[in-house]
Design a protein around this motif. Structure first.
Motif, PDB file in Angstrom:
ATOM      1  N   GLU A  54      40.731  41.921 -20.259  1.00 19.97           N
ATOM      2  CA  GLU A  54      41.374  41.061 -19.264  1.00 19.97           C
ATOM      3  C   GLU A  54      40.547  40.946 -17.991  1.00 19.97           C
ATOM      4  O   GLU A  54      40.876  40.155 -17.104  1.00 19.97           O
ATOM      5  CB  GLU A  54      42.771  41.591 -18.944  1.00 19.97           C
ATOM      6  N   TYR A  55      39.486  41.741 -17.907  1.00 22.24           N
ATOM      7  CA  TYR A  55      38.585  41.720 -16.752  1.00 22.24           C
ATOM      8  C   TYR A  55      37.150  41.644 -17.256  1.00 22.24           C
ATOM      9  O   TYR A  55      36.841  42.105 -18.360  1.00 22.24           O
ATOM     10  CB  TYR A  55      38.742  42.988 -15.895  1.00 22.24           C
ATOM     11  N   ALA A  56      36.277  41.075 -16.435  1.00 17.68           N
ATOM     12  CA  ALA A  56      34.851  41.038 -16.764  1.00 17.68           C
ATOM     13  C   ALA A  56      34.050  41.084 -15.475  1.00 17.68           C
ATOM     14  O   ALA A  56      34.487  40.574 -14.438  1.00 17.68           O
ATOM     15  CB  ALA A  56      34.498  39.782 -17.552  1.00 17.68           C
ATOM     16  N   GLU A  57      32.886  41.703 -15.562  1.00 17.27           N
ATOM     17  CA  GLU A  57      31.991  41.765 -14.403  1.00 17.27           C
ATOM     18  C   GLU A  57      30.807  40.830 -14.608  1.00 17.27           C
ATOM     19  O   GLU A  57      30.192  40.820 -15.682  1.00 17.27           O
ATOM     20  CB  GLU A  57      31.480  43.188 -14.178  1.00 17.27           C
ATOM     21  N   VAL A  58      30.499  40.072 -13.574  1.00 17.69           N
ATOM     22  CA  VAL A  58      29.314  39.217 -13.557  1.00 17.69           C
ATOM     23  C   VAL A  58      28.372  39.765 -12.498  1.00 17.69           C
ATOM     24  O   VAL A  58      28.738  39.869 -11.324  1.00 17.69           O
ATOM     25  CB  VAL A  58      29.680  37.754 -13.239  1.00 17.69           C
ATOM     26  N   SER A  59      27.173  40.127 -12.919  1.00 16.59           N
ATOM     27  CA  SER A  59      26.203  40.692 -11.983  1.00 16.59           C
ATOM     28  C   SER A  59      24.825  40.122 -12.261  1.00 16.59           C
ATOM     29  O   SER A  59      24.591  39.459 -13.270  1.00 16.59           O
ATOM     30  CB  SER A  59      26.174  42.224 -12.110  1.00 16.59           C
ATOM     31  N   ASP A  60      23.915  40.390 -11.338  1.00 13.33           N
ATOM     32  CA  ASP A  60      22.514  40.013 -11.532  1.00 13.33           C
ATOM     33  C   ASP A  60      21.611  41.102 -10.972  1.00 13.33           C
ATOM     34  O   ASP A  60      20.550  40.832 -10.432  1.00 13.33           O
ATOM     35  CB  ASP A  60      22.206  38.654 -10.896  1.00 13.33           C
ATOM     36  N   GLY A  61      22.041  42.341 -11.145  1.00 10.70           N
ATOM     37  CA  GLY A  61      21.300  43.465 -10.588  1.00 10.70           C
ATOM     38  C   GLY A  61      20.062  43.845 -11.371  1.00 10.70           C
ATOM     39  O   GLY A  61      19.154  44.482 -10.838  1.00 10.70           O
ATOM     40  N   VAL A  94      37.751  37.994 -12.950  1.00  9.53           N
ATOM     41  CA  VAL A  94      36.325  38.275 -12.758  1.00  9.53           C
ATOM     42  C   VAL A  94      36.098  39.152 -11.534  1.00  9.53           C
ATOM     43  O   VAL A  94      36.662  38.921 -10.460  1.00  9.53           O
ATOM     44  CB  VAL A  94      35.516  36.970 -12.611  1.00  9.53           C
ATOM     45  N   ILE A  95      35.276  40.155 -11.737  1.00  7.86           N
ATOM     46  CA  ILE A  95      34.743  40.966 -10.647  1.00  7.86           C
ATOM     47  C   ILE A  95      33.243  40.698 -10.632  1.00  7.86           C
ATOM     48  O   ILE A  95      32.580  40.817 -11.663  1.00  7.86           O
ATOM     49  CB  ILE A  95      35.003  42.465 -10.887  1.00  7.86           C
ATOM     50  N   SER A  96      32.709  40.293  -9.497  1.00  2.00           N
ATOM     51  CA  SER A  96      31.270  40.044  -9.445  1.00  2.00           C
ATOM     52  C   SER A  96      30.606  41.078  -8.554  1.00  2.00           C
ATOM     53  O   SER A  96      31.253  41.713  -7.717  1.00  2.00           O
ATOM     54  CB  SER A  96      30.966  38.631  -8.943  1.00  2.00           C
ATOM     55  N   GLU A  97      29.320  41.239  -8.771  1.00  3.86           N
ATOM     56  CA  GLU A  97      28.575  42.265  -8.036  1.00  3.86           C
ATOM     57  C   GLU A  97      27.422  41.616  -7.284  1.00  3.86           C
ATOM     58  O   GLU A  97      26.696  40.790  -7.838  1.00  3.86           O
ATOM     59  CB  GLU A  97      28.044  43.318  -9.005  1.00  3.86           C
ATOM     60  N   VAL A  98      27.272  42.013  -6.029  1.00  2.00           N
ATOM     61  CA  VAL A  98      26.196  41.502  -5.184  1.00  2.00           C
ATOM     62  C   VAL A  98      25.257  42.652  -4.851  1.00  2.00           C
ATOM     63  O   VAL A  98      25.694  43.751  -4.511  1.00  2.00           O
ATOM     64  CB  VAL A  98      26.759  40.876  -3.898  1.00  2.00           C
ATOM     65  N   GLY A  99      23.966  42.385  -4.939  1.00  4.93           N
ATOM     66  CA  GLY A  99      22.964  43.402  -4.646  1.00  4.93           C
ATOM     67  C   GLY A  99      22.144  43.724  -5.873  1.00  4.93           C
ATOM     68  O   GLY A  99      22.580  43.507  -7.004  1.00  4.93           O
ATOM     69  N   SER A 100      20.957  44.239  -5.645  1.00  3.32           N
ATOM     70  CA  SER A 100      20.032  44.532  -6.740  1.00  3.32           C
ATOM     71  C   SER A 100      19.975  46.022  -7.026  1.00  3.32           C
ATOM     72  O   SER A 100      20.154  46.856  -6.134  1.00  3.32           O
ATOM     73  CB  SER A 100      18.625  44.034  -6.386  1.00  3.32           C
ATOM     74  N   LYS A 101      19.699  46.345  -8.293  1.00  2.00           N
ATOM     75  CA  LYS A 101      19.472  47.736  -8.670  1.00  2.00           C
ATOM     76  C   LYS A 101      18.053  48.183  -8.322  1.00  2.00           C
ATOM     77  O   LYS A 101      17.721  49.362  -8.442  1.00  2.00           O
ATOM     78  CB  LYS A 101      19.740  47.916 -10.167  1.00  2.00           C
ATOM     79  N   ASP A 102      17.229  47.248  -7.907  1.00  2.00           N
ATOM     80  CA  ASP A 102      15.850  47.534  -7.517  1.00  2.00           C
ATOM     81  C   ASP A 102      15.818  47.890  -6.035  1.00  2.00           C
ATOM     82  O   ASP A 102      16.121  47.055  -5.176  1.00  2.00           O
ATOM     83  CB  ASP A 102      14.979  46.309  -7.792  1.00  2.00           C
ATOM     84  N   ALA A 103      15.453  49.135  -5.726  1.00  4.81           N
ATOM     85  CA  ALA A 103      15.459  49.593  -4.337  1.00  4.81           C
ATOM     86  C   ALA A 103      14.499  48.804  -3.460  1.00  4.81           C
ATOM     87  O   ALA A 103      14.637  48.779  -2.234  1.00  4.81           O
ATOM     88  CB  ALA A 103      15.109  51.081  -4.283  1.00  4.81           C
ATOM     89  N   ALA A 104      13.518  48.151  -4.075  1.00  3.20           N
ATOM     90  CA  ALA A 104      12.539  47.387  -3.295  1.00  3.20           C
ATOM     91  C   ALA A 104      13.096  46.046  -2.825  1.00  3.20           C
ATOM     92  O   ALA A 104      12.521  45.412  -1.939  1.00  3.20           O
ATOM     93  CB  ALA A 104      11.275  47.164  -4.120  1.00  3.20           C
ATOM     94  N   LYS A 105      14.201  45.608  -3.420  1.00  2.00           N
ATOM     95  CA  LYS A 105      14.803  44.333  -3.033  1.00  2.00           C
ATOM     96  C   LYS A 105      15.878  44.585  -1.978  1.00  2.00           C
ATOM     97  O   LYS A 105      16.943  45.115  -2.285  1.00  2.00           O
ATOM     98  CB  LYS A 105      15.414  43.633  -4.249  1.00  2.00           C
TER      99      LYS A 105
END
Length: 253
Positions: free
Chosen positions: A103-110, A132-143
């Protein structure tokens, strides 16, 4: 609660829109899920099956059924969405959500680069099917994004249909809204809160010091995510001023 104490902050009843505790399940067994629900289910609002662990988790449907029977919503980590998206299998992803009764989904671009307009289009399409739960921010510490960009991305994703937006930190709490040491990027958080309603944000805060910081900034009913199963009860005591870190913080409020 087991007994009465005065001057304890109020917590909204579940299901709630603020004061959420989002737990990260990185591969609990069925028995561990049963034990977790018995101990901490009452304080847990939603469970994320971390990154793409659901792809290799045995007895997945049985695990989801356990959470469902306890009234705890679940969703697959955003990395699973990205794994489908990068392979041009978005329709397959939607079928997976349906097959497993999500019933829930996450949309990310990390982990991958997605044009933001396309990400918002994914959010719009999925919001017709699930919450929908979306995520903002990168998993790359350099970004490192400037505050205005965080704000613009969050606003656009909420407008596209996200119920909540997650401020990225990874499970270690050392990227995104945090420096590599785990220290909060305070100026960034302050800027975000000038434009984005705090109840629409889930702050990933796996470390105790991070949880304390957000509770002192926003209050008992701040939304916090990436909480380890064993840390749900400790977090609830911090929210209520029953641990040394916040012991006298709410007494006169």
């Amino acid at each position: 609660m087991n007994y009465k104490l005065n001057n304890i902050p109020e917590r909204p009843a579940k299901p709630r829109q603020k004061g959420l505790t989002m737990v990260m399940d990185k591969g609990l067994s069925l028995r561990q899920v049963e034990d977790f629900i018995d101990v901490a289910g009452v304080h847990t609002d939603i469970v994320k099956l971390g990154w793409a662990t659901s792809y290799v988790t045995p007895n997945l449907k049985e695990k989801l059924a356990l959470y469902r029977s306890a009234g705890i919503p679940t969703y697959f980590g955003g990395t699973l969405f990205e794994a489908f998206a990068i392979r041009n299998q978005f329709d397959d992803y939607r079928r997976v959500l349906e097959e497993f009764g999500m019933e829930y989904a996450e949309v990310s671009d990390g982990s991958m680069d997605i044009e933001h307009d396309k990400k918002c289009d994914f959010i719009r399409k999925l919001s017709e099917q699930v919450t929908v739960i979306s995520e903002v921010g990168s998993k790359d510490a350099a970004k490192i994004f400037a505050p205005y960009k965080w704000i613009a991305l969050m606003k656009a994703e909420i407008e596209a249909g996200s119920w909540k937006v997650i401020a990225e930190a990874r499970e270690g709490g050392n990227v995104g809204i945090y420096r590599g040491t785990g220290e909060v990027r305070e100026g960034l958080v302050d800027e975000i809160l000038t434009q984005i309603p705090e109840e629409t944000i889930i702050w990933e805060a796996p470390q105790k010091e991070q949880q304390v910081w957000f509770i002192k900034l926003i209050g008992t009913n701040v939304n916090l995510g990436n909480i380890a199963p064993a840390e749900v009860i400790p977090l609830e005591t911090i929210r209520l001023g029953l641990r040394g870190d916040t012991f006298d913080y709410f007494l006169n409020k």
